[in-house]
Design a protein around this motif. Structure first.
Motif, PDB file in Angstrom:
ATOM      1  N   LEU A 148      -7.424  10.736   2.347  1.00 35.05           N
ATOM      2  CA  LEU A 148      -6.186  11.446   2.660  1.00 35.05           C
ATOM      3  C   LEU A 148      -6.244  12.905   2.217  1.00 35.05           C
ATOM      4  CD1 LEU A 148      -5.066   8.461   3.010  1.00 35.05           C
ATOM      5  CD2 LEU A 148      -2.887   9.375   2.255  1.00 35.05           C
ATOM      6  N   ALA A 149      -7.451  13.428   2.033  1.00 35.71           N
ATOM      7  CA  ALA A 149      -7.615  14.840   1.701  1.00 35.71           C
ATOM      8  C   ALA A 149      -8.971  15.285   2.229  1.00 35.71           C
ATOM      9  CB  ALA A 149      -7.533  15.063   0.193  1.00 35.71           C
ATOM     10  N   VAL A 150      -9.079  16.558   2.582  1.00 38.26           N
ATOM     11  CA  VAL A 150     -10.356  17.096   3.045  1.00 38.26           C
ATOM     12  C   VAL A 150     -10.631  18.418   2.344  1.00 38.26           C
ATOM     13  CG1 VAL A 150     -10.154  15.990   5.309  1.00 38.26           C
ATOM     14  CG2 VAL A 150      -9.379  18.345   5.009  1.00 38.26           C
ATOM     15  N   ILE A 151     -11.903  18.778   2.322  1.00 34.89           N
ATOM     16  CA  ILE A 151     -12.349  20.060   1.788  1.00 34.89           C
ATOM     17  C   ILE A 151     -12.851  20.891   2.957  1.00 34.89           C
ATOM     18  CG2 ILE A 151     -13.949  21.238   0.237  1.00 34.89           C
ATOM     19  CD1 ILE A 151     -14.051  18.555  -1.359  1.00 34.89           C
ATOM     20  N   VAL A 152     -12.266  22.058   3.161  1.00 36.38           N
ATOM     21  CA  VAL A 152     -12.673  22.950   4.242  1.00 36.38           C
ATOM     22  C   VAL A 152     -13.540  24.054   3.652  1.00 36.38           C
ATOM     23  CG1 VAL A 152     -11.894  24.477   6.094  1.00 36.38           C
ATOM     24  CG2 VAL A 152     -10.533  22.463   5.467  1.00 36.38           C
ATOM     25  N   GLN A 153     -14.742  24.216   4.211  1.00 35.30           N
ATOM     26  CA  GLN A 153     -15.676  25.208   3.698  1.00 35.30           C
ATOM     27  C   GLN A 153     -16.066  26.190   4.794  1.00 35.30           C
ATOM     28  OE1 GLN A 153     -18.520  23.869   0.629  1.00 35.30           O
ATOM     29  NE2 GLN A 153     -18.139  21.785   1.352  1.00 35.30           N
ATOM     30  N   SER A 154     -16.245  27.450   4.392  1.00 30.54           N
ATOM     31  CA  SER A 154     -16.759  28.474   5.297  1.00 30.54           C
ATOM     32  C   SER A 154     -17.643  29.401   4.467  1.00 30.54           C
ATOM     33  CB  SER A 154     -15.610  29.253   5.946  1.00 30.54           C
ATOM     34  OG  SER A 154     -15.097  30.227   5.056  1.00 30.54           O
ATOM     35  N   PRO A 155     -18.531  30.157   5.100  1.00 27.16           N
ATOM     36  CA  PRO A 155     -19.464  30.999   4.333  1.00 27.16           C
ATOM     37  C   PRO A 155     -18.825  32.212   3.679  1.00 27.16           C
ATOM     38  CG  PRO A 155     -19.778  31.298   6.698  1.00 27.16           C
ATOM     39  CD  PRO A 155     -18.825  30.171   6.552  1.00 27.16           C
ATOM     40  N   THR A 156     -17.583  32.547   4.025  1.00 29.62           N
ATOM     41  CA  THR A 156     -16.997  33.806   3.558  1.00 29.62           C
ATOM     42  C   THR A 156     -15.964  33.653   2.454  1.00 29.62           C
ATOM     43  OG1 THR A 156     -15.369  33.698   5.351  1.00 29.62           O
ATOM     44  CG2 THR A 156     -17.405  34.920   5.783  1.00 29.62           C
ATOM     45  N   VAL A 157     -15.417  32.434   2.272  1.00 32.76           N
ATOM     46  CA  VAL A 157     -14.398  32.228   1.244  1.00 32.76           C
ATOM     47  C   VAL A 157     -14.710  30.950   0.475  1.00 32.76           C
ATOM     48  CG1 VAL A 157     -12.560  33.447   2.483  1.00 32.76           C
ATOM     49  CG2 VAL A 157     -12.908  30.997   2.872  1.00 32.76           C
ATOM     50  N   ARG A 158     -14.053  30.790  -0.648  1.00 33.92           N
ATOM     51  CA  ARG A 158     -14.225  29.580  -1.440  1.00 33.92           C
ATOM     52  C   ARG A 158     -13.628  28.369  -0.718  1.00 33.92           C
ATOM     53  NH1 ARG A 158     -13.231  30.895  -7.849  1.00 33.92           N
ATOM     54  NH2 ARG A 158     -14.890  32.444  -8.086  1.00 33.92           N
ATOM     55  N   PRO A 159     -14.097  27.164  -1.068  1.00 34.84           N
ATOM     56  CA  PRO A 159     -13.575  25.955  -0.417  1.00 34.84           C
ATOM     57  C   PRO A 159     -12.072  25.805  -0.623  1.00 34.84           C
ATOM     58  CG  PRO A 159     -15.582  25.469  -1.640  1.00 34.84           C
ATOM     59  CD  PRO A 159     -15.184  26.858  -2.024  1.00 34.84           C
ATOM     60  N   THR A 160     -11.427  25.221   0.384  1.00 31.16           N
ATOM     61  CA  THR A 160      -9.992  24.959   0.357  1.00 31.16           C
ATOM     62  C   THR A 160      -9.761  23.456   0.457  1.00 31.16           C
ATOM     63  OG1 THR A 160      -9.513  27.072   1.434  1.00 31.16           O
ATOM     64  CG2 THR A 160      -7.784  25.392   1.491  1.00 31.16           C
ATOM     65  N   VAL A 161      -8.880  22.931  -0.380  1.00 33.16           N
ATOM     66  CA  VAL A 161      -8.510  21.524  -0.331  1.00 33.16           C
ATOM     67  C   VAL A 161      -7.198  21.389   0.442  1.00 33.16           C
ATOM     68  CG1 VAL A 161      -7.968  19.440  -1.639  1.00 33.16           C
ATOM     69  CG2 VAL A 161      -9.632  21.085  -2.553  1.00 33.16           C
ATOM     70  N   ILE A 162      -7.242  20.629   1.532  1.00 34.57           N
ATOM     71  CA  ILE A 162      -6.023  20.272   2.254  1.00 34.57           C
ATOM     72  C   ILE A 162      -5.650  18.869   1.813  1.00 34.57           C
ATOM     73  CG2 ILE A 162      -4.951  19.891   4.494  1.00 34.57           C
ATOM     74  CD1 ILE A 162      -6.898  21.870   5.707  1.00 34.57           C
ATOM     75  N   VAL A 163      -4.454  18.727   1.228  1.00 35.33           N
ATOM     76  CA  VAL A 163      -4.054  17.472   0.602  1.00 35.33           C
ATOM     77  C   VAL A 163      -2.534  17.313   0.717  1.00 35.33           C
ATOM     78  CG1 VAL A 163      -3.900  18.578  -1.683  1.00 35.33           C
ATOM     79  CG2 VAL A 163      -4.233  16.093  -1.525  1.00 35.33           C
ATOM     80  N   PRO A 164      -2.037  16.103   0.957  1.00 36.31           N
ATOM     81  CA  PRO A 164      -0.581  15.910   1.028  1.00 36.31           C
ATOM     82  C   PRO A 164       0.109  16.149  -0.310  1.00 36.31           C
ATOM     83  CG  PRO A 164      -1.750  14.085   2.079  1.00 36.31           C
ATOM     84  CD  PRO A 164      -2.772  14.886   1.334  1.00 36.31           C
TER      85      PRO A 164
END
Length: 277
Positions: free
Chosen positions: A204-220
């Protein structure tokens, strides 16, 4: 920055775990649990030795695993068995090279009769599974946690582990440094949940990663009817990337999607969640 949410016609993301057909030597696998498949020194991992010795039903059943078994890349199998006061209160083994040494680490949720749950990391040494690191316990019996995943949240070039502590009674998103023999807590954020009590779904949560910024946690949030987007900043603080995004029903599953997530809600509708950088 923020979240954009729009309806999707059907499932828009891929399941975090795909359980393939069990082989005959997996007969002692915990019912309902997943099989993890690795690419390095561990070929497969599965939870074994079902037991009723820790009667908590966070995952829908008082039956938990008393051991975990792995198949090595050589084809041999080995088991890591817990003492009688501990179980793996988990359904999903996670295989990941945490320290980038070319060997798999196994990440699991372990629960202890008096001190509650902890994140544990196991690994192979001389073809035997041993404990490499563990987090602090949640503090008391039946106080559970649920793992989110791993990423380099603080930008030091090393993978960290994220979990939600007590997701049913006041959830806290917690980040841990992997520093064997410990997982060291270094960040916490309140009002989150990545699990519904009694459900078998843990994603029920994901980690979004990209090469330009730190990882983001999307969570309810704790209601499971709104989404946070949280990023750990260079100043040692959490940044909420937008107002909490309300949803029309509770989140049942949140699976990875490039640049965001795919949400299945309790009304059986699918929603595409995009992180706006």
């Amino acid at each position: 920055m923020g979240l954009h949410v729009e309806p999707a016609q059907k499932q828009c993301g891929q399941a975090f775990e795909i359980t393939l057909q069990a082989m005959p030597h997996m007969a002692s696998r915990l019912s309902g649990s997943h099989i993890a498949y690795g690419m390095q020194d561990i070929k497969a991992a599965w939870l074994t030795s079902p037991t009723l010795r820790y009667p908590h039903s966070a995952l829908g059943s008082p039956t938990h695993a008393g051991s975990v078994t792995v198949q090595l890349s050589s084809g041999k199998t080995t088991m890591y068995e817990l003492p009688i006061n501990r179980v793996f209160e988990d359904l999903t083994p996670r295989l990941l090279d945490l320290d980038k040494d070319g060997k798999d680490e196994l990440i699991l949720i372990e629960s202890e009769a008096l001190r509650g749950s902890a994140v544990v990391v196991l690994g192979l040494r001389a073809d035997k599974l041993i404990e490499l690191a563990r987090s602090p316990h949640t503090g008391s019996t039946f106080r559970w946690l649920n793992i989110v995943g791993a990423a380099d949240f603080d930008g030091d070039g090393k993978l960290d582990i994220a979990a939600v502590t007590t997701p049913h009674i006041g959830g806290t998103l917690t980040l841990y440094h992997y520093r064997p023999p410990l997982l060291i807590t270094y960040a916490k954020a309140m009002d989150v949940s990545n699990h519904k009590m009694g459900a078998t779904e843990q994603q029920l949560a994901v980690i979004v990663q990209s090469p330009t910024v730190r990882p983001t946690v999307i969570v309810p949030d704790m209601s499971l009817k709104a989404l946070h987007a949280l990023r750990w900043q260079t100043n040692g603080q959490w940044m909420e990337l937008s107002d909490v995004m309300a949803l029309p029903a509770k989140v049942e599953r949140l699976t990875p999607l490039k640049g965001g997530a795919c949400a299945l809600l309790s009304d059986q509708t699918w929603w595409r969640v995009t992180l706006m950088q």
